[in-house]
Design an enzyme around this catalytic site. Structure first.
Site, PDB file in Angstrom:
ATOM      1  N   VAL A 238       0.834  -1.203   0.000  1.00  0.00           N
ATOM      2  CA  VAL A 238       0.000   0.000   0.000  1.00  0.00           C
ATOM      3  C   VAL A 238       0.868   1.253   0.000  1.00  0.00           C
ATOM      4  O   VAL A 238       0.380   2.355   0.257  1.00  0.00           O
ATOM      5  CB  VAL A 238      -0.962   0.027   1.213  1.00  0.00           C
ATOM      6  CG1 VAL A 238      -2.022  -1.046   1.090  1.00  0.00           C
ATOM      7  CG2 VAL A 238      -0.187  -0.120   2.535  1.00  0.00           C
ATOM      8  N   ARG A 240       4.124   2.399  -2.461  1.00  0.00           N
ATOM      9  CA  ARG A 240       4.281   2.816  -3.849  1.00  0.00           C
ATOM     10  C   ARG A 240       4.715   1.600  -4.656  1.00  0.00           C
ATOM     11  O   ARG A 240       5.474   0.758  -4.174  1.00  0.00           O
ATOM     12  CB  ARG A 240       5.329   3.930  -3.987  1.00  0.00           C
ATOM     13  CG  ARG A 240       4.830   5.313  -3.603  1.00  0.00           C
ATOM     14  CD  ARG A 240       3.833   5.838  -4.618  1.00  0.00           C
ATOM     15  NE  ARG A 240       3.445   7.225  -4.380  1.00  0.00           N
ATOM     16  CZ  ARG A 240       2.384   7.592  -3.681  1.00  0.00           C
ATOM     17  NH1 ARG A 240       1.629   6.663  -3.102  1.00  0.00           N
ATOM     18  NH2 ARG A 240       2.091   8.871  -3.538  1.00  0.00           N
ATOM     19  N   ASP A 264      -2.107  -2.780  -4.098  1.00  0.00           N
ATOM     20  CA  ASP A 264      -2.904  -1.593  -4.394  1.00  0.00           C
ATOM     21  C   ASP A 264      -2.109  -0.622  -5.253  1.00  0.00           C
ATOM     22  O   ASP A 264      -2.686   0.282  -5.857  1.00  0.00           O
ATOM     23  CB  ASP A 264      -3.348  -0.904  -3.107  1.00  0.00           C
ATOM     24  CG  ASP A 264      -4.303   0.245  -3.370  1.00  0.00           C
ATOM     25  OD1 ASP A 264      -5.325   0.011  -4.039  1.00  0.00           O
ATOM     26  OD2 ASP A 264      -4.010   1.377  -2.934  1.00  0.00           O
ATOM     27  N   GLU A 269       2.153   1.894 -13.448  1.00  0.00           N
ATOM     28  CA  GLU A 269       0.781   2.180 -13.019  1.00  0.00           C
ATOM     29  C   GLU A 269       0.162   3.211 -13.963  1.00  0.00           C
ATOM     30  O   GLU A 269       0.757   4.281 -14.148  1.00  0.00           O
ATOM     31  CB  GLU A 269       0.811   2.717 -11.589  1.00  0.00           C
ATOM     32  CG  GLU A 269      -0.530   2.728 -10.898  1.00  0.00           C
ATOM     33  CD  GLU A 269      -0.388   3.065  -9.412  1.00  0.00           C
ATOM     34  OE1 GLU A 269      -0.906   4.135  -9.021  1.00  0.00           O
ATOM     35  OE2 GLU A 269       0.233   2.295  -8.664  1.00  0.00           O
ATOM     36  N   HIS A 288      -5.005   1.461  -6.879  1.00  0.00           N
ATOM     37  CA  HIS A 288      -4.500   2.573  -6.074  1.00  0.00           C
ATOM     38  C   HIS A 288      -5.641   3.294  -5.346  1.00  0.00           C
ATOM     39  O   HIS A 288      -5.727   4.520  -5.355  1.00  0.00           O
ATOM     40  CB  HIS A 288      -3.710   3.552  -6.936  1.00  0.00           C
ATOM     41  CG  HIS A 288      -2.696   4.349  -6.170  1.00  0.00           C
ATOM     42  ND1 HIS A 288      -1.505   4.760  -6.707  1.00  0.00           N
ATOM     43  CD2 HIS A 288      -2.704   4.825  -4.896  1.00  0.00           C
ATOM     44  CE1 HIS A 288      -0.816   5.462  -5.815  1.00  0.00           C
ATOM     45  NE2 HIS A 288      -1.541   5.512  -4.698  1.00  0.00           N
ATOM     46  N   SER A 290      -6.768   2.123  -2.007  1.00  0.00           N
ATOM     47  CA  SER A 290      -6.895   1.551  -0.666  1.00  0.00           C
ATOM     48  C   SER A 290      -7.332   2.573   0.372  1.00  0.00           C
ATOM     49  O   SER A 290      -7.944   2.212   1.380  1.00  0.00           O
ATOM     50  CB  SER A 290      -5.576   0.916  -0.230  1.00  0.00           C
ATOM     51  OG  SER A 290      -4.534   1.875  -0.183  1.00  0.00           O
TER      52      SER A 290
END
Length: 331
Positions: A238, A240, A264, A269, A288, A290
């Site tokens: 959670v 990066r 997450d 990304e 992303h 959470s």
């Protein structure tokens, strides 16, 4: 401590960098009442920065600021609508006198709840239950308990501490990993220094990544770290995506060295549709989100408005980032 604030008789310019959605105008009213507010997307950022004293980075995933930095001729303060500020830590900003603040504290509890949910999902094998239900199959299965299982939280900032407190409350044995080792931490008990991380990984059933992305944490979890983990241990990220070397994680999942991963955040990304992580067994991917509870955007704007009030009054700002470290130091 720097002296914050402007002449309250003046009308400061506040640039707001946003993506598709604008901040709620009602929430921005306390700022607009005392400032000229320039809303902009990335292409218009140089024009918006010209003469602006304040920048509200509402589009917290943007990489636009380094390319527009040449236009920041009066900038005094930047506020990020996120806990992580790694996109802002480019050399010119680090070396400037511009103050950076973040939105620390808003996402701590929601992210901790997400981590607990993912650990429970692993232990109770919720994904398999959903698959069986989809196929109309009644199949009895046993499940794991989480009480007494060991968790190593990598990152001892506010988010890591919220995770530690919640997991401790449900009976898990929690320890931490941070820059400095210690044995008397109020939330973790034992904190292992980063250089001793492999030994701590060897005894953890679950590993939670909640560290900020800095020069020292970039790519921290590589093949060597995954090999050091207890065989079959699960990973929850959670922090990066760039904390992890993705190719090494894929290899560790395929070999079974890592028993599962709840991600997450990922690198790259967003995750491309053809990336192997999507289809690996034991992997759960969320986009992303959470920490994104109902109303989180309004809470972010409220935090900025409060800090803007402090800035105008010349009062100390909340959540001032140490630009050398890349995060807000713990008090």
């Amino acid at each position: 401590m720097r002296s914050y604030g402007v002449n309250v008789e003046a009308n400061p310019v506040v640039a707001v960098l946003h993506a598709e959605a604008l901040p709620d105008p009602a929430r921005m009213a306390p700022v607009a009442e005392h400032a000229t507010v320039r809303y902009t997307r990335r292409d218009g950022l140089p024009d918006a920065l010209d003469g602006a004293e304040v920048l509200f980075v509402y589009d917290f995933r943007t990489d636009a600021l380094p390319h527009a930095w040449h236009a920041a001729n009066r900038l005094d303060w930047i506020h990020a609508a996120s806990a992580g500020v790694d996109p802002l830590m480019f050399p010119e900003l680090r070396d400037s006198d511009v103050t950076v603040t973040n939105s620390r504290g808003i996402f701590d509890a929601p992210i901790a709840e997400y981590v607990l949910a993912q650990i429970l999902s692993f232990a109770k094998d919720i994904p398999e239950s959903l698959r069986l239900q989809r196929d109309h199959v009644w199949k009895h299965r046993d499940s794991e308990r989480i009480a007494g299982r060991s968790v190593l939280v990598v990152g001892t900032g506010p988010i890591g501490r919220a995770i530690a407190r919640l997991l401790t409350a449900v009976g898990m044995k929690v320890s931490g990993s941070g820059r400095r080792g210690r044995d008397d931490d109020p939330d973790f008990g034992t904190v292992t220094a980063t250089e001793d991380l492999p030994a701590a990984l060897a005894v953890a059933d679950f590993v939670v990544l909640a560290a900020p992305l800095t020069d020292s944490t970039h790519g921290l979890f590589d093949a060597e770290m995954f090999a050091a983990m207890r065989p079959g241990a699960r990973l929850v990220n959670v922090g990066r995506g760039e904390l992890v070397r993705t190719d090494d994680l894929v290899d560790a999942l395929r070999s079974g060295a890592v028993g599962g991963a709840a991600l997450d955040v990922v690198d790259p990304e967003p995750l491309p549709p053809d990336h192997p992580l999507w289809d690996l067994p034991g992997v759960v991917i969320t986009p992303h989100n959470s920490g994104d509870f109902f109303g989180w955007q309004d809470t972010l704007v409220d935090a900025f408005a409060e800090n803007f009030r402090r800035w105008r009054a010349g009062s100390p700002l909340e959540n001032v980032v140490d630009k050398r470290l890349g995060y807000v130091p713990s008090s």
